[in-house]
Design a protein around this motif. Structure first.
Motif, PDB file in Angstrom:
ATOM      1  N   GLY A  36       0.813  -1.217   0.000  1.00  0.00           N
ATOM      2  CA  GLY A  36       0.000   0.000   0.000  1.00  0.00           C
ATOM      3  C   GLY A  36       0.842   1.260   0.000  1.00  0.00           C
ATOM      4  N   HIS A  37       1.874   1.296   0.839  1.00  0.00           N
ATOM      5  CA  HIS A  37       2.747   2.470   0.877  1.00  0.00           C
ATOM      6  C   HIS A  37       3.495   2.648  -0.438  1.00  0.00           C
ATOM      7  CE1 HIS A  37       1.849   3.251   4.995  1.00  0.00           C
ATOM      8  NE2 HIS A  37       2.517   2.209   5.474  1.00  0.00           N
ATOM      9  N   ALA A  39       2.542   1.542  -3.384  1.00  0.00           N
ATOM     10  CA  ALA A  39       1.575   1.910  -4.423  1.00  0.00           C
ATOM     11  C   ALA A  39       1.231   3.400  -4.333  1.00  0.00           C
ATOM     12  CB  ALA A  39       0.312   1.062  -4.302  1.00  0.00           C
ATOM     13  N   ALA A  40       1.099   3.920  -3.116  1.00  0.00           N
ATOM     14  CA  ALA A  40       0.842   5.348  -2.948  1.00  0.00           C
ATOM     15  C   ALA A  40       2.039   6.166  -3.428  1.00  0.00           C
ATOM     16  CB  ALA A  40       0.532   5.653  -1.488  1.00  0.00           C
ATOM     17  N   LEU A  41       3.245   5.687  -3.126  1.00  0.00           N
ATOM     18  CA  LEU A  41       4.455   6.359  -3.607  1.00  0.00           C
ATOM     19  C   LEU A  41       4.526   6.312  -5.133  1.00  0.00           C
ATOM     20  CD1 LEU A  41       7.136   7.768  -3.041  1.00  0.00           C
ATOM     21  CD2 LEU A  41       8.155   5.516  -2.664  1.00  0.00           C
ATOM     22  N   LEU A  42       4.112   5.212  -5.717  1.00  0.00           N
ATOM     23  CA  LEU A  42       4.069   5.094  -7.176  1.00  0.00           C
ATOM     24  C   LEU A  42       3.097   6.105  -7.774  1.00  0.00           C
ATOM     25  CD1 LEU A  42       4.790   3.680  -9.848  1.00  0.00           C
ATOM     26  CD2 LEU A  42       3.051   1.963  -9.294  1.00  0.00           C
ATOM     27  N   ALA A  43       1.949   6.293  -7.137  1.00  0.00           N
ATOM     28  CA  ALA A  43       0.965   7.256  -7.639  1.00  0.00           C
ATOM     29  C   ALA A  43       1.530   8.677  -7.624  1.00  0.00           C
ATOM     30  CB  ALA A  43      -0.309   7.178  -6.800  1.00  0.00           C
ATOM     31  N   VAL A  44       2.203   9.041  -6.548  1.00  0.00           N
ATOM     32  CA  VAL A  44       2.807  10.376  -6.471  1.00  0.00           C
ATOM     33  C   VAL A  44       3.941  10.496  -7.494  1.00  0.00           C
ATOM     34  CG1 VAL A  44       4.053  11.990  -4.978  1.00  0.00           C
ATOM     35  CG2 VAL A  44       2.137  10.685  -4.072  1.00  0.00           C
ATOM     36  N   THR A  45       4.709   9.430  -7.662  1.00  0.00           N
ATOM     37  CA  THR A  45       5.789   9.434  -8.648  1.00  0.00           C
ATOM     38  C   THR A  45       5.230   9.626 -10.053  1.00  0.00           C
ATOM     39  OG1 THR A  45       7.121   7.999  -7.234  1.00  0.00           O
ATOM     40  CG2 THR A  45       7.747   8.112  -9.552  1.00  0.00           C
ATOM     41  N   ALA A  60      12.427   5.003 -11.298  1.00  0.00           N
ATOM     42  CA  ALA A  60      11.835   4.784  -9.972  1.00  0.00           C
ATOM     43  C   ALA A  60      10.431   4.208 -10.090  1.00  0.00           C
ATOM     44  CB  ALA A  60      11.802   6.095  -9.192  1.00  0.00           C
ATOM     45  N   ALA A  61       9.644   4.720 -11.008  1.00  0.00           N
ATOM     46  CA  ALA A  61       8.281   4.214 -11.197  1.00  0.00           C
ATOM     47  C   ALA A  61       8.298   2.748 -11.615  1.00  0.00           C
ATOM     48  CB  ALA A  61       7.539   5.060 -12.231  1.00  0.00           C
ATOM     49  N   THR A  62       9.217   2.392 -12.487  1.00  0.00           N
ATOM     50  CA  THR A  62       9.333   0.997 -12.921  1.00  0.00           C
ATOM     51  C   THR A  62       9.697   0.091 -11.754  1.00  0.00           C
ATOM     52  OG1 THR A  62       9.998   1.711 -15.130  1.00  0.00           O
ATOM     53  CG2 THR A  62      10.530  -0.553 -14.507  1.00  0.00           C
ATOM     54  N   ARG A  63      10.676   0.508 -10.955  1.00  0.00           N
ATOM     55  CA  ARG A  63      11.093  -0.298  -9.803  1.00  0.00           C
ATOM     56  C   ARG A  63       9.989  -0.392  -8.753  1.00  0.00           C
ATOM     57  NH1 ARG A  63      16.410   1.994  -7.609  1.00  0.00           N
ATOM     58  NH2 ARG A  63      16.252   0.198  -6.217  1.00  0.00           N
ATOM     59  N   THR A  69       4.027  -5.266  -7.503  1.00  0.00           N
ATOM     60  CA  THR A  69       3.586  -6.489  -8.167  1.00  0.00           C
ATOM     61  C   THR A  69       4.070  -7.717  -7.402  1.00  0.00           C
ATOM     62  OG1 THR A  69       3.600  -5.394 -10.312  1.00  0.00           O
ATOM     63  CG2 THR A  69       3.662  -7.794 -10.328  1.00  0.00           C
ATOM     64  N   ARG A  70       5.322  -7.696  -6.957  1.00  0.00           N
ATOM     65  CA  ARG A  70       5.873  -8.810  -6.182  1.00  0.00           C
ATOM     66  C   ARG A  70       5.112  -8.991  -4.872  1.00  0.00           C
ATOM     67  NH1 ARG A  70       9.356  -9.061  -1.924  1.00  0.00           N
ATOM     68  NH2 ARG A  70       9.814  -6.843  -2.055  1.00  0.00           N
ATOM     69  N   LEU A  71       4.864  -7.904  -4.176  1.00  0.00           N
ATOM     70  CA  LEU A  71       4.202  -7.986  -2.876  1.00  0.00           C
ATOM     71  C   LEU A  71       2.732  -8.382  -2.986  1.00  0.00           C
ATOM     72  CD1 LEU A  71       5.827  -4.851  -1.269  1.00  0.00           C
ATOM     73  CD2 LEU A  71       6.103  -7.212  -0.490  1.00  0.00           C
ATOM     74  N   ARG A  72       2.123  -8.075  -4.107  1.00  0.00           N
ATOM     75  CA  ARG A  72       0.708  -8.409  -4.301  1.00  0.00           C
ATOM     76  C   ARG A  72       0.523  -9.733  -5.039  1.00  0.00           C
ATOM     77  NH1 ARG A  72      -1.943  -2.553  -5.784  1.00  0.00           N
ATOM     78  NH2 ARG A  72      -1.874  -1.731  -3.655  1.00  0.00           N
ATOM     79  N   GLY A  73       1.542 -10.520  -5.108  1.00  0.00           N
ATOM     80  CA  GLY A  73       1.428 -11.844  -5.701  1.00  0.00           C
ATOM     81  C   GLY A  73       1.220 -11.836  -7.200  1.00  0.00           C
ATOM     82  N   GLY A  74       1.824 -10.892  -7.894  1.00  0.00           N
ATOM     83  CA  GLY A  74       1.748 -10.858  -9.355  1.00  0.00           C
ATOM     84  C   GLY A  74       0.715  -9.899  -9.915  1.00  0.00           C
ATOM     85  N   ARG A  75      -0.111  -9.312  -9.059  1.00  0.00           N
ATOM     86  CA  ARG A  75      -1.108  -8.341  -9.553  1.00  0.00           C
ATOM     87  C   ARG A  75      -0.434  -6.994  -9.754  1.00  0.00           C
ATOM     88  NH1 ARG A  75      -5.457  -7.870  -5.465  1.00  0.00           N
ATOM     89  NH2 ARG A  75      -3.750  -8.357  -4.065  1.00  0.00           N
ATOM     90  N   THR A  76      -0.554  -6.459 -10.963  1.00  0.00           N
ATOM     91  CA  THR A  76       0.088  -5.178 -11.267  1.00  0.00           C
ATOM     92  C   THR A  76      -0.701  -4.028 -10.648  1.00  0.00           C
ATOM     93  OG1 THR A  76      -1.120  -5.035 -13.353  1.00  0.00           O
ATOM     94  CG2 THR A  76       1.089  -5.983 -13.434  1.00  0.00           C
ATOM     95  N   PRO A  77       0.003  -2.992 -10.217  1.00  0.00           N
ATOM     96  CA  PRO A  77      -0.681  -1.860  -9.592  1.00  0.00           C
ATOM     97  C   PRO A  77      -1.389  -0.986 -10.618  1.00  0.00           C
ATOM     98  CG  PRO A  77       1.654  -1.430  -9.713  1.00  0.00           C
ATOM     99  CD  PRO A  77       1.446  -2.840 -10.192  1.00  0.00           C
ATOM    100  N   VAL A  78      -2.405  -0.313 -10.162  1.00  0.00           N
ATOM    101  CA  VAL A  78      -3.103   0.653 -10.998  1.00  0.00           C
ATOM    102  C   VAL A  78      -2.236   1.897 -11.065  1.00  0.00           C
ATOM    103  CG1 VAL A  78      -5.177   2.077 -11.196  1.00  0.00           C
ATOM    104  CG2 VAL A  78      -5.338  -0.247 -10.304  1.00  0.00           C
TER     105      VAL A  78
END
Length: 135
Positions: A36-37, A39-45, A60-63, A69-78
């Motif tokens: 969650g943290h 993913a929120a950082l990705l949104a701001v990025t 940074a966004a790619t990483r 994705t790794r932490l969510r078991g393969g589900r890509t973030p929005v």
């Protein structure tokens, strides 16, 4: 003096067996928090990338997306799209705070890759905040 209890406790009959509801381990809870943290950082990025594109933010966004994705078991973030235009300094401050939260959770679950990424993002956003404050 006291009469013995002749029926089952209300609390034991109301709750049923412990398997009536799902339980998560501490590690699973920390994975959820960390994802969650990040993913929120990705949104701001993503918002920052829209306002001021750079290769550093792209990498940074790619990483970040890979870690989520790794932490969510393969589900890509929005991925976020720019909704309102904010000052880059405000976004960098928010990103710095989110990276700090992610670093704390990553350290508590001993996730070295996520901790390193969060620390790098904290440094980058702290430097960007200083640049926008002085510039």
């Amino acid at each position: 003096m006291y009469e013995p209890i002749r029926s089952k406790s209300v609390h034991s009959t109301m709750a049923g067996t412990p398997s009536d509801f799902p339980h998560r381990t501490r590690e699973e809870e920390l994975d959820i928090q960390l994802a969650g943290h990040l993913a929120a950082l990705l949104a701001v990025t993503d918002e920052l990338r829209t306002l001021a594109p750079s290769t550093d933010l792209d990498a940074a966004a790619t990483r970040l997306a890979e870690q989520v994705t790794r932490l969510r078991g393969g589900r890509t973030p929005v991925r976020a799209s720019l909704t309102t235009v904010q000052q880059p300094a405000t976004l960098h401050e928010r990103a710095h705070a989110l990276a700090g939260r992610a670093l704390l959770v990553a350290a508590s679950r001993a996730d070295t890759a996520a901790a390193i990424l969060a620390a790098e993002r904290m440094d980058a956003h702290a430097a960007a905040t200083e640049l926008t404050a002085t510039g």
